[in-house]
Design a protein around this motif. Structure first.
Motif, PDB file in Angstrom:
ATOM      1  N   VAL A   1     -58.058  22.684 -37.762  1.00 39.90           N
ATOM      2  CA  VAL A   1     -59.201  22.340 -38.615  1.00 39.90           C
ATOM      3  C   VAL A   1     -60.019  23.589 -38.902  1.00 39.90           C
ATOM      4  O   VAL A   1     -60.443  23.831 -40.043  1.00 39.90           O
ATOM      5  N   PHE A   2     -60.253  24.416 -37.868  1.00 43.58           N
ATOM      6  CA  PHE A   2     -60.968  25.674 -38.060  1.00 43.58           C
ATOM      7  C   PHE A   2     -60.287  26.528 -39.125  1.00 43.58           C
ATOM      8  O   PHE A   2     -60.929  27.016 -40.067  1.00 43.58           O
TER       9      PHE A   2
ATOM     10  N   ALA B   1     -58.396  20.905 -32.782  1.00 41.99           N
ATOM     11  CA  ALA B   1     -59.548  21.516 -33.438  1.00 41.99           C
ATOM     12  C   ALA B   1     -59.178  22.817 -34.137  1.00 41.99           C
ATOM     13  O   ALA B   1     -59.690  23.122 -35.220  1.00 41.99           O
TER      14      ALA B   1
ATOM     15  N   PHE C   1     -66.432  29.061 -33.919  1.00 44.25           N
ATOM     16  CA  PHE C   1     -66.174  28.675 -35.306  1.00 44.25           C
ATOM     17  C   PHE C   1     -67.378  29.028 -36.178  1.00 44.25           C
ATOM     18  O   PHE C   1     -68.419  28.382 -36.081  1.00 44.25           O
TER      19      PHE C   1
ATOM     20  N   SER D   1     -66.665  24.567 -30.734  1.00 46.50           N
ATOM     21  CA  SER D   1     -66.864  24.931 -32.142  1.00 46.50           C
ATOM     22  C   SER D   1     -68.031  25.887 -32.306  1.00 46.50           C
ATOM     23  O   SER D   1     -67.939  26.888 -33.033  1.00 46.50           O
TER      24      SER D   1
ATOM     25  N   SER E   1     -70.161  22.235 -40.367  1.00 51.86           N
ATOM     26  CA  SER E   1     -68.716  22.351 -40.111  1.00 51.86           C
ATOM     27  C   SER E   1     -68.378  21.942 -38.683  1.00 51.86           C
ATOM     28  O   SER E   1     -67.306  21.382 -38.432  1.00 51.86           O
ATOM     29  N   HIS E   2     -69.270  22.203 -37.744  1.00 52.30           N
ATOM     30  CA  HIS E   2     -69.028  21.787 -36.362  1.00 52.30           C
ATOM     31  C   HIS E   2     -68.977  20.261 -36.270  1.00 52.30           C
ATOM     32  O   HIS E   2     -68.102  19.695 -35.595  1.00 52.30           O
TER      33      HIS E   2
ATOM     34  N   THR F   1     -68.345  18.243 -38.791  1.00 46.87           N
ATOM     35  CA  THR F   1     -67.168  17.811 -39.538  1.00 46.87           C
ATOM     36  C   THR F   1     -65.916  17.891 -38.667  1.00 46.87           C
ATOM     37  O   THR F   1     -65.080  16.972 -38.662  1.00 46.87           O
ATOM     38  N   THR F   2     -65.785  18.995 -37.942  1.00 49.92           N
ATOM     39  CA  THR F   2     -64.644  19.141 -37.030  1.00 49.92           C
ATOM     40  C   THR F   2     -64.641  18.026 -35.995  1.00 49.92           C
ATOM     41  O   THR F   2     -63.592  17.443 -35.689  1.00 49.92           O
TER      42      THR F   2
ATOM     43  N   VAL G   1     -61.580  15.403 -35.558  1.00 51.01           N
ATOM     44  CA  VAL G   1     -60.886  15.299 -34.274  1.00 51.01           C
ATOM     45  C   VAL G   1     -61.070  13.908 -33.680  1.00 51.01           C
ATOM     46  O   VAL G   1     -60.132  13.327 -33.113  1.00 51.01           O
TER      47      VAL G   1
END
Length: 403
Positions: free
Chosen positions: A71-72, A68, A292, A288, A380-381, A383-384, A388
């Motif tokens: 990706v962040f 993760a 994030f 996240s 975005s959370h 998407t992550t 993953v």
């Protein structure tokens, strides 16, 4: 939209009776948001415990975190560069009349609250009293404690482990039922929140501030759409399915301005629509939400460019690229309170040759852009989680079928 329209009309009318009615309705929005929040901590604890304790290999959870984090970082840097490219194109069209800066500077004086340093926040991630962390709603310490508890639980023999896991599995399922009940009242809660917001803001913002708000909101919205492409191309999730999974959480985020409040809807969407496994929904998503914040580089870049335009200061490309890196690193230590990243922006503005008071101008009009910031964050959370989950599925196939 109805809440915003009626609130703006009430503010414009100046009628005390209409404004009083709006203030009477507004607590319904707070009540609805509180109902969402009350499910978060028990839901997260239950999902982390069941997700980790049911894993065949507890080292798998650590690998999830390592997957993760890149990706962040990639998304944070990409969002900042995206703002560096787009914001000047829009803000170059803005004409600032003489004396506007002085007028705006006097509208809001900001005293930054006592925020913990990065070292203090790192120390606080291991809670001395986990129950105090739960009472305070400190998500990252809660996740750290729960993760250690779940890892220890996974080391027990099945006879001792399984009854505890079944208990928390039932807690998680019950909390998801409560979430669905609360979401059924979303139209009423969102209307009340929007009505109160519009009554407070009115329609008296200056042209320059409106232009800034529109520009920031547009850049945030455009990068939110970019995340759909990331989920589709890298996460291999069909666009319609990802949109359906994200929409409930986006609505909660947009109306409440709270990623934490949107977490239950995020978990439900990832589980039901994206078919994400328990480690992803029980660890990656809460992790996240805790650390994030994709909006920070965009908000800092657009805010700095706007203030430079306002005060007549030239910002070169190297300064903006340095701002992106600083925003990326600091984003992991931004507290989960409204406009907190803008408080942290004040000393950075001084390094750029801008007055620290400029942060107060941005904070004064942050209510509407913050809706788009939170929507970007929760997207975005998810998407992550999609990326993953794709990596997990691909790695699982490789481990079973060989290289």
């Amino acid at each position: 939209m109805l809440g915003l329209a009626l609130g703006a009309l009430a503010a414009a009318s100046g009628q005390p009776a209409l404004i009083a009615v709006a203030h009477t309705i507004e607590p319904l929005g707070t009540l609805w948001t509180n109902a969402i929040r009350m499910t978060v901590i028990p839901l997260v604890i239950a999902l982390v415990i069941t997700g980790v304790a049911n894993a065949a290999d507890v080292r798998y959870v650590g690998r999830l975190g390592l997957r993760a984090l890149p990706v962040f970082l990639v998304l944070l840097i990409a969002s900042g560069l995206f703002a560096v490219l787009l914001a000047p194109l829009a803000l170059d069209r803005l004409t600032i009349s003489e004396g506007v800066a002085a007028t705006l500077s006097g509208t809001q004086r900001v005293t930054a609250p006592e925020l913990p340093s990065l070292v203090e926040r790192l120390v606080a991630t291991v809670p001395a009293n986990p129950f105090r962390a739960m009472a305070d709603g400190a998500m990252l310490p809660i996740i750290v404690f729960t993760l250690f508890f779940a890892l220890a639980l996974a080391r027990l023999d099945p006879a001792r482990r399984e009854p505890v896991v079944r208990l928390f599995d039932g807690v998680g399922e019950a909390m998801l039922v409560v979430v669905r009940w609360v979401l059924a009242f979303a139209p009423l809660g969102i209307f009340a929140l929007a009505l109160g917001l519009a009554v407070r803001l009115g329609a008296s913002a200056a042209t320059a501030l409106v232009f800034y708000m529109i520009t920031l909101s547009a850049v945030l919205l455009l990068f939110t759409l970019v995340l759909y492409a990331v989920a589709g191309v890298i996460g291999r999730v069909p666009l319609a399915r990802f949109a359906a999974a994200a929409l409930p959480a986006q609505v909660v985020a947009f109306s409440s301005r709270s990623s934490l409040a949107a977490l239950p809807a995020l978990i439900a969407g990832a589980s039901e629509r994206l078919h994400a496994g328990p480690p992803v929904t029980g660890f990656v998503l809460p992790f996240s939400v805790s650390v994030f914040r994709l909006n920070v580089p965009i908000a800092w870049v657009v805010g700095a460019i706007f203030l430079a335009k306002l005060y007549g200061v030239e910002l070169g490309v190297p300064a903006l690229l340095g701002l992106v890196i600083t925003a990326t690193l600091i984003s992991f230590s931004v507290p989960g309170i409204p406009s907190s990243s803008l408080f942290l922006l004040a000393p950075v503005l001084v390094d750029l040759g801008l007055p620290a008071e400029g942060a107060g101008i941005l904070i004064a009009v942050d209510a509407i852009p913050d809706m788009f910031k939170t929507t970007l964050n929760v997207t975005s959370h998810l998407t992550t989680a999609a990326v993953v989950q794709r990596e997990v599925t691909f790695s699982g196939l490789l481990s079973r079928e060989g290289p």
